[in-house]
Design an enzyme around this catalytic site. Structure first.
Site, PDB file in Angstrom:
ATOM      1  N   LYS A   1      96.409   8.614  27.343  1.00 44.10           N
ATOM      2  CA  LYS A   1      97.654   9.033  26.689  1.00 44.10           C
ATOM      3  C   LYS A   1      98.407   7.810  26.154  1.00 44.10           C
ATOM      4  CE  LYS A   1     100.582  12.407  28.469  1.00 44.10           C
ATOM      5  NZ  LYS A   1     101.568  12.858  29.477  1.00 44.10           N
TER       6      LYS A   1
ATOM      7  N   PHE B   1     118.667  18.569  30.087  1.00 39.69           N
ATOM      8  CA  PHE B   1     118.857  19.979  29.706  1.00 39.69           C
ATOM      9  C   PHE B   1     118.224  20.299  28.356  1.00 39.69           C
ATOM     10  CE2 PHE B   1     122.296  18.831  32.588  1.00 39.69           C
ATOM     11  CZ  PHE B   1     122.145  19.814  33.559  1.00 39.69           C
TER      12      PHE B   1
ATOM     13  N   ARG C   1     115.816  21.502  25.379  1.00 39.11           N
ATOM     14  CA  ARG C   1     114.906  22.641  25.182  1.00 39.11           C
ATOM     15  C   ARG C   1     113.763  22.210  24.294  1.00 39.11           C
ATOM     16  NH1 ARG C   1     119.535  26.068  22.573  1.00 39.11           N
ATOM     17  NH2 ARG C   1     120.106  23.934  22.139  1.00 39.11           N
ATOM     18  N   GLU C   2     112.577  22.644  24.623  1.00 39.11           N
ATOM     19  CA  GLU C   2     111.434  22.369  23.755  1.00 39.11           C
ATOM     20  C   GLU C   2     111.709  22.987  22.389  1.00 39.11           C
ATOM     21  OE1 GLU C   2     107.578  23.177  25.357  1.00 39.11           O
ATOM     22  OE2 GLU C   2     108.153  22.450  27.330  1.00 39.11           O
TER      23      GLU C   2
ATOM     24  N   PHE D   1     120.994  33.492  25.162  1.00 40.56           N
ATOM     25  CA  PHE D   1     120.087  33.978  26.211  1.00 40.56           C
ATOM     26  C   PHE D   1     120.281  35.451  26.521  1.00 40.56           C
ATOM     27  CE2 PHE D   1     117.553  30.358  27.438  1.00 40.56           C
ATOM     28  CZ  PHE D   1     118.151  29.412  26.627  1.00 40.56           C
ATOM     29  N   LEU D   2     120.581  36.202  25.465  1.00 39.12           N
ATOM     30  CA  LEU D   2     120.698  37.655  25.610  1.00 39.12           C
ATOM     31  C   LEU D   2     119.695  38.363  24.707  1.00 39.12           C
ATOM     32  CD1 LEU D   2     124.565  38.334  25.867  1.00 39.12           C
ATOM     33  CD2 LEU D   2     122.854  38.456  27.684  1.00 39.12           C
TER      34      LEU D   2
ATOM     35  N   ALA E   1     116.530  40.325  24.461  1.00 38.49           N
ATOM     36  CA  ALA E   1     115.551  41.045  25.289  1.00 38.49           C
ATOM     37  C   ALA E   1     114.168  40.828  24.689  1.00 38.49           C
ATOM     38  CB  ALA E   1     115.900  42.528  25.306  1.00 38.49           C
TER      39      ALA E   1
ATOM     40  N   CYS F   1     109.386  25.551  32.450  1.00 38.00           N
ATOM     41  CA  CYS F   1     110.606  25.282  33.232  1.00 38.00           C
ATOM     42  C   CYS F   1     111.117  26.489  34.014  1.00 38.00           C
ATOM     43  CB  CYS F   1     111.698  24.755  32.323  1.00 38.00           C
ATOM     44  SG  CYS F   1     111.186  23.305  31.411  1.00 38.00           S
TER      45      CYS F   1
HETATM   46  C1  UGA Z   1     114.799  25.391  29.373  1.00 43.55           C
HETATM   47  C2  UGA Z   1     116.324  25.189  29.309  1.00 43.55           C
HETATM   48  O1  UGA Z   1     116.880  25.978  28.263  1.00 43.55           O
HETATM   49  C3  UGA Z   1     116.662  23.711  29.082  1.00 43.55           C
HETATM   50  O2  UGA Z   1     118.073  23.536  29.120  1.00 43.55           O
HETATM   51  C4  UGA Z   1     116.016  22.883  30.182  1.00 43.55           C
HETATM   52  O3  UGA Z   1     116.227  21.497  29.969  1.00 43.55           O
HETATM   53  C5  UGA Z   1     114.511  23.135  30.188  1.00 43.55           C
HETATM   54  O4  UGA Z   1     114.269  24.553  30.387  1.00 43.55           O
HETATM   55  C6  UGA Z   1     113.929  22.347  31.334  1.00 43.55           C
HETATM   56  O5  UGA Z   1     114.253  22.640  32.478  1.00 43.55           O
HETATM   57  O6  UGA Z   1     113.228  21.344  31.075  1.00 43.55           O
HETATM   58  P1  UGA Z   1     112.830  25.595  27.543  1.00 43.55           P
HETATM   59  O7  UGA Z   1     111.950  25.996  28.679  1.00 43.55           O
HETATM   60  O8  UGA Z   1     112.368  24.552  26.590  1.00 43.55           O
HETATM   61  O9  UGA Z   1     114.253  25.044  28.101  1.00 43.55           O
HETATM   62  O10 UGA Z   1     113.106  26.886  26.683  1.00 43.55           O
HETATM   63  P2  UGA Z   1     114.280  27.947  26.475  1.00 43.55           P
HETATM   64  O11 UGA Z   1     114.709  27.893  25.068  1.00 43.55           O
HETATM   65  O12 UGA Z   1     115.311  27.835  27.491  1.00 43.55           O
HETATM   66  O13 UGA Z   1     113.463  29.319  26.687  1.00 43.55           O
HETATM   67  C7  UGA Z   1     112.846  29.616  27.927  1.00 43.55           C
HETATM   68  C8  UGA Z   1     112.195  30.967  27.875  1.00 43.55           C
HETATM   69  O14 UGA Z   1     113.167  31.999  27.832  1.00 43.55           O
HETATM   70  C9  UGA Z   1     111.302  31.195  26.653  1.00 43.55           C
HETATM   71  O15 UGA Z   1     110.122  31.855  27.071  1.00 43.55           O
HETATM   72  C10 UGA Z   1     112.112  32.099  25.765  1.00 43.55           C
HETATM   73  O16 UGA Z   1     111.322  32.921  24.939  1.00 43.55           O
HETATM   74  C11 UGA Z   1     112.859  32.918  26.795  1.00 43.55           C
HETATM   75  N1  UGA Z   1     114.133  33.480  26.280  1.00 43.55           N
HETATM   76  C12 UGA Z   1     115.143  32.661  25.919  1.00 43.55           C
HETATM   77  C13 UGA Z   1     114.275  34.868  26.201  1.00 43.55           C
HETATM   78  O17 UGA Z   1     113.363  35.642  26.546  1.00 43.55           O
HETATM   79  N2  UGA Z   1     115.475  35.390  25.760  1.00 43.55           N
HETATM   80  C14 UGA Z   1     116.495  34.582  25.382  1.00 43.55           C
HETATM   81  O18 UGA Z   1     117.552  35.112  24.988  1.00 43.55           O
HETATM   82  C15 UGA Z   1     116.342  33.193  25.466  1.00 43.55           C
END
Ligand code: UGA
Length: 435
Positions: free
Chosen positions: A35, A152, A154-155, A249-250, A252, A260
């Protein structure tokens, strides 16, 4: 400042490159030599918008280096971030062996004061173990501090999350550690939460678990919507306008996935249990999340009847858009389950296909959405990539064997599909809904 980041995974790489972009001298360390060699050549192991460009620019400006040499990294840096993985063990507990190894290796190579910062998501009280491990391995009673500075990001939007955070959490036990981290983050001008180490550790687990709870809550509401003819998108819109609730995050859908939330919810349940608290709420959050995939599979069966020999088109494999990450993607479970019942799967994902080819066998990977739809008995939307929102569904209707869409992410307007002559099924959506 001179900084090292141990662990060049998602969090480590993004943190390293962004701190370099802020003008620091950064060394990214990883024990995976391949890597590191690839990174030196500008080959980035993950797809994250903007990451490649920032790496190339900062290497060129000589602010960013990659190495597998722990000694070099520890000797050259005053602040050392630990950003190694903390995967789930079979019982759900976070595996902290990587953290312990890194703490020991840092201690053995320290030749003066160092601030060691936990960046990885860890259970509360890990900081005490890190301190204990370093004390036991450090030579000549060299002074050091431990801090917690959870990430915090997000990917898919990691660079912008790092550069424009809602808050930066700094858990410290000394003025010196506090000043180092406050100065490091000063250029971002972000709101700082300066607290003790245990509270900082808890903020991370509590935040991810709360967001997962919001998702399971709206998914539970979607079940009620289906039973009553209400529309979950409308319910979420109405709820989200209340500032105490907020619109995020609402959505469905198929439930949360990724590297994560599933891991952190499990780890929070097990650490709570160890501490003598039965976190029942989170157990139900997890249960609702698991049920969401079964619920989706049931919708497919209700509409296709016999799965065997049906051709199912899949749009989206990655756990969410703008990433090639397929870890714990709900799509994997849905696809494997349909395959086990004899369905023929054709799939397309703008970025996730390469990784999906290793994880999923026996499926036909297509190079675009229209190829997926050709002679398909139904079309599943499993990830809400923007390009899926722009598709020509009149064209798709002609390509499919039957005009049936089951949308696991609620990205379309059900009424529009009715007009084109599709049977459209979302999550918690009422086809009768009239604006
Ligand atoms: C999440 C957190 O949002 C970050 O703040 C945190 O830093 C990261 O985990 C971590 O701990 O490293 P991430 O996993 O990249 O980030 O993605 P999110 O955008 O949070 O989504 C997580 C999951 O929830 C995804 O599968 C997404 O599809 C789902 N989701 C999200 C829903 O089903 N509904 C929503 O309204 C939002």
């Amino acid at each position: 400042m001179n900084i090292s980041i141990v662990g060049s995974g998602y969090v480590g790489l993004v943190t390293g490159v962004c701190l370099a972009e802020l003008g620091n001298q950064v060394i990214c360390l990883d024990n995976n030599k391949k890597k590191i060699e690839n990174l030196k050549k500008g080959q980035v192991p993950i797809f994250e918008p903007g990451l490649h460009e920032l790496i190339v620019a900062n290497v060129k400006k000589k602010r960013l280096k990659f190495t597998s040499d722990v000694k070099l990294a520890v000797k050259s840096s005053e602040i050392i971030f630990i950003a190694v993985g903390t995967p789930s063990m079979p019982n759900g507990e976070a595996d902290l062996i990587g953290i312990e190894n890194v703490a020991r290796n840092i201690a053995k190579n320290m030749d003066g004061y160092r601030l060691i910062v936990e960046k990885s998501t860890v259970p509360v009280q890990t900081g005490e173990w890190v301190k204990h491990t370093i004390s036991n391995n450090v030579k000549n009673k060299i002074k050091f501090d431990v801090a917690s500075n959870p990430e915090f990001l997000r990917e898919g939007q990691a660079i912008s999350d790092f550069m424009h955070p809602d808050r930066i959490v700094i858990g410290v036990e000394s003025e010196k550690a506090k000043n180092l981290l406050v100065n490091l983050y000063k250029p971002l001008g972000a709101q700082l939460v300066i607290t003790d180490i245990k509270s900082a550790e808890l903020i991370k687990h509590a935040s991810n678990s709360f967001l997962a709870t919001k998702i399971s809550f709206i998914n539970a509401i979607s079940r009620i919507c289906e039973k009553t003819g209400a529309d979950v998108v409308e319910v979420a819109r109405g709820m989200g306008l209340d500032r105490r609730i907020g619109p995020g995050f609402l959505n469905a859908g198929l439930g949360y996935g990724g590297s994560c939330f599933p891991k952190d919810v499990d780890a929070f349940i097990t650490i709570s249990e160890k501490l003598g608290y039965n976190f029942e709420l989170l157990k139900v959050v997890k249960k609702i999340n698991d049920q969401q995939k079964d619920f989706f599979l049931q919708k497919i069966k209700n509409n296709l009847w016999i799965i065997k020999d049906k051709t199912v088109g899949v749009l989206g494999i990655s756990f969410k858009p703008n990433t090639d990450d397929i870890r714990n993607a709900p799509s994997l479970e849905v696809i494997r389950s349909l395959q086990s019942e004899g369905a023929k799967i054709k799939a397309y994902d703008p970025r996730g296909a390469l990784k999906a080819k290793d994880a999923l066998k026996g499926i036909t990977f297509c190079t675009d959405s229209y190829a997926v739809c050709k002679k398909a008995d139904c079309l599943l939307i499993l990830t809400e990539w923007d390009e899926f929102k722009e598709l020509d569904f009149s064209k798709i209707k002609k390509l499919m064997r039957h005009p049936l869409i089951i949308d696991g992410r609620n990205i379309y307007d059900p009424l529009k599909f009715e007009k084109i002559g599709f049977k459209y099924i979302g999550i918690g959506r009422s086809a009768n809904f009239k604006r």
